[in-house]
Design a protein around this motif. Structure first.
Motif, short mmCIF file in Angstrom:
data_model
loop_
_atom_site.label_atom_id
_atom_site.label_comp_id
_atom_site.label_asym_id
_atom_site.label_seq_id
_atom_site.Cartn_x
_atom_site.Cartn_y
_atom_site.Cartn_z
N SER A 282 1.35 -1.48 0.05
CA SER A 282 -0.16 0.24 -0.12
C SER A 282 0.79 1.10 -0.33
O SER A 282 1.53 1.00 1.12
CB SER A 282 -0.91 0.26 1.49
OG SER A 282 -1.57 1.19 1.39
N CYS A 283 1.08 2.13 -0.77
CA CYS A 283 0.87 3.28 -1.06
C CYS A 283 1.59 4.11 0.54
O CYS A 283 2.33 4.96 1.11
CB CYS A 283 1.18 4.31 -2.42
SG CYS A 283 1.58 3.53 -4.26
N ARG A 284 0.22 4.11 0.89
CA ARG A 284 -0.11 4.81 2.48
C ARG A 284 0.58 5.00 2.99
O ARG A 284 1.15 5.19 4.08
CB ARG A 284 -1.58 4.69 2.10
CG ARG A 284 -2.20 5.51 3.74
CD ARG A 284 -1.64 7.08 3.62
NE ARG A 284 -2.13 7.75 5.03
CZ ARG A 284 -2.04 9.19 5.22
NH1 ARG A 284 -1.09 9.86 4.22
NH2 ARG A 284 -1.95 9.32 6.36
N LEU A 285 0.16 2.80 3.20
CA LEU A 285 1.20 2.31 4.28
C LEU A 285 2.56 2.51 4.62
O LEU A 285 2.97 2.56 5.68
CB LEU A 285 0.90 1.02 4.35
CG LEU A 285 -0.64 0.54 4.59
CD1 LEU A 285 -0.66 -0.96 5.20
CD2 LEU A 285 -0.28 0.46 6.62
N LEU A 286 3.19 2.72 3.29
CA LEU A 286 4.42 3.13 2.91
C LEU A 286 5.22 4.45 3.28
O LEU A 286 5.76 4.73 3.73
CB LEU A 286 5.09 2.14 1.74
CG LEU A 286 6.71 2.28 1.41
CD1 LEU A 286 7.82 1.25 1.87
CD2 LEU A 286 7.13 2.31 -0.26
N GLN A 287 4.06 5.41 2.91
CA GLN A 287 4.04 7.08 3.56
C GLN A 287 4.36 6.62 4.87
O GLN A 287 5.44 7.54 5.29
CB GLN A 287 3.21 7.40 2.63
CG GLN A 287 3.02 7.71 0.99
CD GLN A 287 2.04 8.31 0.57
OE1 GLN A 287 1.33 8.44 1.07
NE2 GLN A 287 2.25 8.99 -0.49
N ASP A 288 3.21 6.88 5.54
CA ASP A 288 3.07 6.38 6.98
C ASP A 288 4.73 6.05 7.12
O ASP A 288 4.76 6.46 7.88
CB ASP A 288 2.04 5.91 7.27
CG ASP A 288 0.87 6.72 6.82
OD1 ASP A 288 0.58 7.31 6.49
OD2 ASP A 288 -0.36 5.60 6.66
N LEU A 289 5.33 4.61 7.08
CA LEU A 289 6.55 4.05 7.48
C LEU A 289 7.64 5.67 7.72
O LEU A 289 8.40 5.16 8.18
CB LEU A 289 6.67 2.48 7.11
CG LEU A 289 7.67 1.96 7.86
CD1 LEU A 289 6.98 1.39 9.53
CD2 LEU A 289 8.06 0.59 6.93
#
Length: 57
Positions: A33-40
């Motif tokens: 998920s792009c969003r999960l990667l950004q959050d990480l």
């Protein structure tokens, strides 16, 4: 400095982060998920360098 390795697959990604002393500071198995990667990425203080290994299996 934080160094991250990302093994990116179709259905999931494995993330490992180490510090300048080669100590593991974070590990995460996440759905792709792009969003999960950004959050990480946003969860680290200071500069981060990353390398990614990608496959489609």
């Amino acid at each position: 400095m934080t160094y991250r390795g990302i093994a990116l697959h179709t259905n999931g990604m494995v993330n490992v982060a180490i510090n300048g002393y080669v100590k593991v500071i974070r590990e995460a198995n996440l759905p792709t998920s792009c969003r999960l990667l950004q959050d990480l990425f946003g969860s680290f203080d200071g500069p981060v360098k990353s390398v990614a290994k990608c496959s489609n299996n």
